[in-house]
Design an enzyme around this catalytic site. Structure first.
Site: not given
Ligand code: RB5
Length: 140
Positions: A8, A97, A131
């Site tokens: 989200h 890299h 490298r």
């Molecule tokens: C969601 O709130 C958040 O925890 C997620 O999008 C993320 O940042 C997790 O690492």
């Protein structure tokens, strides 16, 4: 193929990146989430990692709030090299890299203009040999 996935907190930035990809006529597959309704980042990171691993030429873009959760999950898959990038320089070096095959972005702290520039760099920058390749071989 280029795959995109988000939770989200990454939805808004993804929609802007998709507009850019369409404008540039770059093929991609959107694996969701398809709205900013609360969801869980691990399932999207896993879904994308599995898709990317189906072909060596595949690449992915993952977006969550910080980019950290997506990075942790994606990097559990051997052969996935997911790099959380904050600017054009790190995106370029992550390709040159580290030969990342998954670009991870922080949806809550990356503006669309910067994200589009990083996507362009991610898709067009070849990995360096010598490298750098020797060091990459030591990863596994
Ligand atoms: C969601 O709130 C958040 O925890 C997620 O999008 C993320 O940042 C997790 O690492």
């Amino acid at each position: 193929m280029l795959f995109l996935a988000n939770d989200h907190a990454g939805f808004e930035l993804k929609t802007k990146i998709i507009k850019y990809l369409k404008k540039q006529k770059i093929d991609f597959q959107d694996l969701g989430a398809f709205s900013n309704e609360r969801t869980d980042y691990p399932k999207f990171a896993k879904l994308l990692a599995e898709k990317v691993l189906q072909d060596e030429s595949n690449k992915g873009i993952l977006i969550c709030g910080t980019g950290i959760g997506m990075s942790i999950v994606a990097n559990r898959f051997p052969k996935i090299k997911a790099g959380l990038c904050k600017n054009c320089k790190t995106a370029r070096l992550a390709r040159q890299h580290n030969d990342i095959n998954v670009l991870v972005l922080a949806g809550r702290s990356t503006c669309a203009i910067k994200a589009k520039r990083m996507v362009k760099i991610f898709l067009n920058t070849p990995a360096l040999e010598g490298r750098y390749a020797e060091r990459r071989k030591q990863i596994d």
